[in-house]
Design a protein around this motif. Structure first.
Motif, mmCIF file in Angstrom:
data_model
loop_
_atom_site.group_PDB
_atom_site.id
_atom_site.type_symbol
_atom_site.label_atom_id
_atom_site.label_comp_id
_atom_site.label_asym_id
_atom_site.label_seq_id
_atom_site.Cartn_x
_atom_site.Cartn_y
_atom_site.Cartn_z
ATOM 1 N N UNK A 106 8.477 10.613 -5.262
ATOM 2 C CA UNK A 106 9.766 10.133 -4.730
ATOM 3 C C UNK A 106 9.800 10.161 -3.213
ATOM 4 N N UNK A 107 10.293 9.072 -2.670
ATOM 5 C CA UNK A 107 10.413 8.983 -1.218
ATOM 6 C C UNK A 107 11.859 9.209 -0.871
ATOM 7 N N UNK A 108 12.086 9.979 0.147
ATOM 8 C CA UNK A 108 13.456 10.249 0.546
ATOM 9 C C UNK A 108 14.018 9.048 1.256
ATOM 10 N N UNK A 109 15.260 8.789 1.042
ATOM 11 C CA UNK A 109 15.931 7.733 1.772
ATOM 12 C C UNK A 109 16.229 8.254 3.164
ATOM 13 N N UNK A 135 3.562 6.665 8.243
ATOM 14 C CA UNK A 135 3.215 8.081 8.095
ATOM 15 C C UNK A 135 2.140 8.252 7.034
ATOM 16 N N UNK A 136 2.288 7.536 5.935
ATOM 17 C CA UNK A 136 1.268 7.605 4.880
ATOM 18 C C UNK A 136 -0.057 7.085 5.402
ATOM 19 N N UNK A 137 0.041 6.031 6.210
ATOM 20 C CA UNK A 137 -1.183 5.470 6.773
ATOM 21 C C UNK A 137 -1.860 6.464 7.706
ATOM 22 N N UNK A 138 -1.057 7.215 8.418
ATOM 23 C CA UNK A 138 -1.644 8.150 9.378
ATOM 24 C C UNK A 138 -2.091 9.460 8.766
ATOM 25 N N UNK A 139 -1.371 9.912 7.735
ATOM 26 C CA UNK A 139 -1.648 11.248 7.207
ATOM 27 C C UNK A 139 -2.139 11.239 5.767
ATOM 28 N N UNK A 140 -2.043 10.101 5.121
ATOM 29 C CA UNK A 140 -2.467 10.042 3.729
ATOM 30 C C UNK A 140 -1.336 10.272 2.752
ATOM 31 N N UNK A 141 -0.295 10.919 3.169
ATOM 32 C CA UNK A 141 0.865 11.188 2.336
ATOM 33 C C UNK A 141 1.979 11.670 3.243
ATOM 34 N N UNK A 165 0.818 -1.198 0.000
ATOM 35 C CA UNK A 165 0.000 0.000 0.000
ATOM 36 C C UNK A 165 0.851 1.247 0.000
ATOM 37 N N UNK A 166 1.865 1.254 0.836
ATOM 38 C CA UNK A 166 2.591 2.491 1.033
ATOM 39 C C UNK A 166 3.635 2.718 -0.020
ATOM 40 N N UNK A 167 4.288 1.650 -0.453
ATOM 41 C CA UNK A 167 5.370 1.912 -1.388
ATOM 42 C C UNK A 167 4.848 2.134 -2.792
ATOM 43 N N UNK A 168 3.582 1.742 -3.037
ATOM 44 C CA UNK A 168 3.049 2.055 -4.352
ATOM 45 C C UNK A 168 2.904 3.556 -4.504
ATOM 46 N N UNK A 169 2.453 4.214 -3.439
ATOM 47 C CA UNK A 169 2.309 5.659 -3.533
ATOM 48 C C UNK A 169 3.653 6.336 -3.731
#
Lengths: 471, 659
Positions: A53-56, A335-341, A44-48
């Motif tokens: 781009x997700x920061x390392x 964090x994505x789960x809690x805030x949506x992004x 779920x989260x890594x698809x978004x």
């Protein structure tokens, strides 16, 4: 009397039955913590983040690639082809090619992480390790031709589990080294139980105990050493004139906060530091106490679990996102789960961003993920960290020689490794800080997150300010 | 002045949640005599449920009002289940049994939420307007005032119910004198149920109201129980208005402490960081002062119908028991595989901690939760002596145990005017303060990195986990440290058994039974209590340095308040009035021999362990209200009496036949 006794027994039996049923109901309705926190959540989260781009994790400092080409230790495998200090030939980095010989005895490494319990920094770091191990065994020749095998042990909730993992690895003569994920609980007892018997390759340190170990290497940074560069960036790039720092008490961030604040003092930026009890729910009060509304920059030095409440607090106070400079501990699925992004903050990133196409080391990495059917992990910083940890450890094992593997030889390779770190800093310097012998990296770069528009680099790799000393 | 006013206003947010939960705690206590540690956990369940119903987690999304209704009903259902399945069977048990059972409910709810929703926190949907007010040029979320207003309205409504309804009068009557209330035809069970429902609904409401400042996770709302208990204690567990005012006061006090930490005079650590744990310390100090001033005039709800603590039989066959225990212990340490060997060593440490509770709680009736903190004091002293002064074994443990005694005597002296569950709450606040202010500080604790502890050695002989002798499997940990632990356990068990058999032990039990009667009989109650605190603290300190050497380090988290509560539970399950109970308690302690066995056998780990542990705790407390050792002793005694009676009957019949 007999009747009451009989009724009492029946009541207790009924109670037992009801409570057992409740337990089974809870079990059937609940998702398995591991599966929900690993496969599903990662999916779920890594698809978004794949689109954004997700920061390392910021704990992986890297210097300006063009200015400092990687140094290759004489005993290490042939120099890996690089572009601007970035590793592009992963097999050469490890020191082999082709498939390992499955008929040979495996070389075993241990892996420890905190997951399956109430505190989970990441449960995808082990996925990165597994992906790397598969690549090493299929494309990089294993360890001197022998397949590499991972033995896992997880800390769920208790310090005792850290001790158990340490004893398990120390007692297994086949395990030659250990990789650690970010562990909050049980870290001290793990190292004490391991007793220095096996070298440890840490990625991101969220417990200061990692940094003081003589036979460990924290490849992507931890505590004050990776946060001090924030001051350099704030001073030279952002030009701020005031700063606020917020951190939880007794949650492993005290040293980091002290180091970061001293770095700001070194560059002459006034900084207000406020701590809060780790269990405090409301961060608006400490933020206001610190004067966050008026400060030029606000820096949370927090654990993953506090990211949501910090973001909510800044939102409620109307503190703009671009005033927040944070480490990548908040770039997680939770964090994505809690805030949506992810919050649209500026993030310190000490490694490659796996959605940054301008980074030469990223395409080979993402190709591997796609090839292994793990493209859902593109954008997950912890998978990248785990991948890099495993690849680097394999490099050390190959350099030591499969017939010469011992704690001493591997540790020697580890301490002598000066980079470039695959998907990380072009230069490492383990032992630079005598008080923190495992702190190998103190450089980081900065990216701002713009939501749907992804990440954009806000500043290149910088190190701690001139004249800074860790308190 | 403006800043002070500002932070007073800011404190209304947290204060309202503390006040609301404190209100629920007081209502529960007044209705049933139970200190329900799980009130915060009910708020947690409500928060998760509200999030789930508003976010399509269950496949449906409800509007705010229907979701609130469903959540309130769910909270009430949790209360009903708790009341019927847990608290009602324990109605005539000691307050300690109910406290332990409520801990079991807390753990069960926590584990269920983790298994259902995972470990990531969820943002509870806010039900209040999201406006920002500008006060003194500072932005303050308006929802804090909404929260406070709602809690005040709820408190007034609840107060009105208790003041002007027959139900409220009945509750007050029962709380003042349960026997007369029963004689008047009032049903304690019904009153308890209705009060529990009301408290659960209130707790559920707090889970929703807390949205602006809390998340749905497994700890945030659960841990509100600590300041809420403090507020309830300020109110004597009776006064609703005082509980609410105290709750707001604690929230405002915490807010002011944040402000104070930014001032130049605020003490700092070595790195310049503000001194940690000052909020917890302030709460604890205020509690001690308030209780010292108020004295012991606290109501003991239901004391006429509740059972006392289980009996404390006189130990027998000490030498034989010690020899058998020692022989079995040595053999197990040598032959067990290393995982079980380590588990046995953890059990030995657990036995020592449970022994300290046997003395202070089982013998003297002081429900002190400070034992784990006292163990921590010893552990940190051992570490600092090694790190700072190079002084190791055995002087470090000796100094550690002495330090534990010193702190224990301070606790004992301040607790002379406090008793019962009030003492439990005060000592719980003390544990939090010691953990956050003491252990987490770099100045006198370990900071956040933990403090290392060198392995013990004596005259060049390695006594630690890395000693050369490795047992049958040749693996770490070495059994040698286990032998040291075993010797300590046997020595301390014999010590406690001898105390029980001595005049001092008789005096302790007399104090436990009735302090006034004991004083009237010429027993110096204060001296007995202080002596008990000293002995119990020494034993707890021993456990502290055992932990330190076992783990090779000490950290603040090792000695937190949940660990403190857990050990009270272990000791109670084992049998808190018996030495054998402490042995059983140690065997079931966290990662001890029994849990390790089940983990290896059934593969239970992580949150499943938490769930199973919580359920087993509840069932065990209900099935064995005297503890396992107590139940076994009672059955053995009953069997002996039955056998003796049968023998007498047989002999009588034989004689009759002869004649």
């Amino acid at each position: 009397m007999a009747g009451r006794s009989t009724r009492g027994r029946r009541s207790r039996t009924l109670l037992l039955a009801i409570l057992v049923s409740f337990g089974l109901l809870a079990a059937s309705c609940g998702s398995d913590d591991e599966s929900s926190d690993t496969a599903a959540d990662a999916g779920d989260t890594t698809e978004e983040p794949a689109e954004e781009p997700a920061a390392e994790p910021a704990e992986e400092p890297a210097e300006e690639p063009a200015e400092e080409p990687a140094a290759e230790p004489a005993e290490e495998p042939a120099a890996a082809p690089e572009a601007e200090g970035k590793i592009t030939d992963f097999a050469a980095y490890v020191g082999g090619e082709g498939a390992a010989d499955a008929s040979l005895d495996p070389v075993k490494i241990g892996y420890i992480n905190q997951q399956g319990g109430a505190i989970v920094v990441t449960d995808t770091n082990d996925d990165g390790v597994e992906i790397a191990v598969k690549y090493i065994n299929e494309k990089a020749g294993g360890i001197g031709g022998h397949p590499l095998e991972v033995v896992t042990c997880f800390i769920a909730n208790t310090e005792e589990e850290g001790q158990q993992c340490g004893q398990q690895f120390a007692n297994d003569d086949d395990i030659v080294a250990v990789i650690t994920g970010p562990t909050v609980t049980g870290t001290e007892s793990f190292y004490a139980a391991l007793g220095g018997e096996k070298p440890v390759a840490a990625g991101v340190s969220v417990n200061p105990a990692d940094l003081v170990q003589d036979n460990a290497a924290v490849l992507f940074g931890g505590a004050a050493y990776i946060l001090a560069p924030y001051a350099t960036f704030a001073s030279e790039t952002l030009g701020v004139e005031s700063a606020v720092l917020l951190y939880p008490e007794g949650a492993g961030q005290d040293d980091a906060a002290a180091g970061q604040s001293s770095a700001f003092e070194t560059v002459g930026i006034p900084i207000e530091v406020v701590s809060y009890p780790a269990t405090a729910p409301d961060l608006t009060v400490p933020l206001l106490a610190a004067g966050a509304e008026d400060a030029d920059i606000v820096m949370p030095v927090i654990n993953t679990a506090d990211c949501v409440k910090f973001a909510e607090a800044t939102r409620q106070l109307g503190i703009p996102d671009d005033k927040v400079l944070a480490s990548p501990v908040c770039l997680t699925p939770s964090t994505i789960e809690g805030l949506g992004d992810f919050p649209q903050w500026i993030y310190a990133v000490a490694s490659s961003l796996s959605i940054d196409p301008t980074d030469p080391s990223v395409p080979p990495y993402t190709d591997i993920l796609v090839e292994q059917g793990q493209d859902q992990f593109i954008g997950d910083p912890w998978v990248l960290v785990g991948f890099s940890q495993a690849m680097t450890l394999a490099r050390w094992l190959n350099a030591a020689g499969v017939d010469n593997l011992s704690s001493e030889t591997i540790t020697a390779e580890m301490k002598g490794f000066v980079g470039p770190l695959i998907l990380g800093s072009p230069v490492l310097d383990c032992g630079k800080y005598p008080e923190a012998p495992a702190a190998c990296n103190d450089n980081t770069q900065f990216y701002q997150y713009f939501g749907p528009d992804g990440f954009e680099q806000a500043g290149g790799f910088v190190g701690p300010p001139e004249g800074w000393e860790a308190p | 002045m403006q800043d002070l006013v500002l932070f007073v206003l800011l404190g209304l947010g947290a204060g309202s949640v503390i006040a609301g939960i404190a209100l629920a705690v007081v209502i529960t206590y007044r209705g049933s005599g139970i200190i329900n540690l799980a009130i915060g956990a009910i708020s947690m369940v409500a928060a998760y449920a509200f999030w789930a119903l508003r976010s399509d987690f269950f496949g449906i999304t409800l509007a705010t009002v229907p979701a609130i209704v469903v959540v309130m009903l769910s909270s009430i259902l949790v209360g009903v289940v708790s009341e019927l399945l847990v608290f009602r069977p324990l109605r005539t048990s000691s307050p300690l049994a109910k406290l332990v059972a409520s801990l079991g409910i807390l753990l069960t709810l926590q584990a269920t939420m983790l298994l259902w929703f995972g470990s990531a926190s969820k943002q509870i949907p806010n039900v209040f307007p999201d406006d920002i007010l500008q006060i003194f040029d500072t932005s303050i979320p308006a929802n804090r005032f909404w929260m406070a207003a709602v809690v005040v309205v709820i408190s007034l409504a609840v107060g009105a119910v208790y003041r002007w309804t027959r139900f409220g009068l009945a509750t007050r009557a029962a709380s003042e004198n349960e026997v007369f209330a029963m004689l008047a035809g009032l049903s304690p069970n019904q009153l308890s149920m209705v009060n529990t429902l009301l408290a659960s609904a209130l707790a559920g409401a707090m889970g929703i109201i807390a949205a602006p400042l809390a998340q749905a996770d497994s700890t945030t709302l659960v841990l509100f129980i600590v300041p809420a208990l403090a507020a309830a204690l300020f109110a004597g567990f009776t006064s609703l208005p005082i509980a609410v005012i105290a709750g707001f006061g604690i929230g405002i006090g915490q807010s002011l402490m944040f402000y104070a930490s930014t001032l130049s005079w605020f003490p700092t650590e070595q790195g310049g960081n503000p001194l940690p744990g000052t909020q917890a310390l302030l709460t604890f100090v205020l509690l001690v002062v308030a209780l010292s001033l108020r004295g012991a005039s606290l109501p003991t709800r239901g004391e006429l119908v509740e059972k006392r603590l289980p009996e404390a039989p006189r130990p027998k066959h000490l030498a034989r028991s010690a020899a058998v225990f020692g022989a079995i212990g040595v053999v197990l340490l040598v032959v067990l595989p290393f995982g079980y060997r380590q588990a046995l060593m953890l059990s030995l440490i657990g036995m020592v901690l449970c022994l300290s509770l046997v003395v202070i709680t089982g013998f003297v009736g002081q429900v002190s939760l400070a034992q784990v903190a006292l163990a921590g004091v010893a552990g940190f002293v051992v570490s600092h002596m090694i790190v700072d002064a190079g002084i190791g074994f055995p002087w470090g443990p000796i100094a550690g145990s002495i330090a534990g005694v010193v702190v224990g005597l301070i606790v004992g002296a301040s607790a002379l005017r406090v008793r019962g569950v009030s003492l439990a709450v005060v000592t719980l606040a003390g544990v939090v303060a010691i953990e956050q202010f003491g252990f987490a500080s770099k100045r006198w604790g370990a900071g956040s990195a933990g403090s290392p502890v060198e392995q013990p050695s004596l005259l060049g002989f390695d006594l630690g986990t890395t000693a050369s002798y490795r047992g049958l499997d040749g693996k770490l940990p070495s059994p040698v440290l286990g032998f040291v632990f075993l010797a300590c356990v046997i020595a301390l068990c014999l010590l406690v058994a001898q105390i029980r058999r001595s005049v001092l032990g008789q005096q302790m039990l007399a104090v436990r039974a009735n302090e006034r009667a004991a004083a009237a009989a010429g027993i110096n109650v204060a001296r007995v209590k202080i002596t008990a605190y000293a002995i119990s603290s020494f034993i707890a300190g021993t456990a502290g340095w055992m932990y330190a050497y076992n783990f090779g380090s000490v950290s603040a988290a090792r000695f937190g308040f949940l660990i403190a509560l857990a050990f009270v539970a272990f000791a109670y399950i084992g049998g808190i009035t018996m030495v054998s109970g402490a042995v059983i308690g140690g065997l079931v302690a966290t990662e001890g021999l029994v849990p390790h066995f089940f983990q290896e056998l059934l593969g239970i780990s992580g949150n499943w362990t938490l769930l199973v542990g919580g359920l087993i705790l509840i069932v065990t407390v209900i099935q064995n209200p005297e503890g396992v050792a107590g139940t076994t002793y009672r059955k053995r005694q009953a069997s002996k009496r039955a056998k003796a009676a049968a023998d007498v009957a047989t002999e009588t019949m034989a004689r009759a036949g002869e004649s």
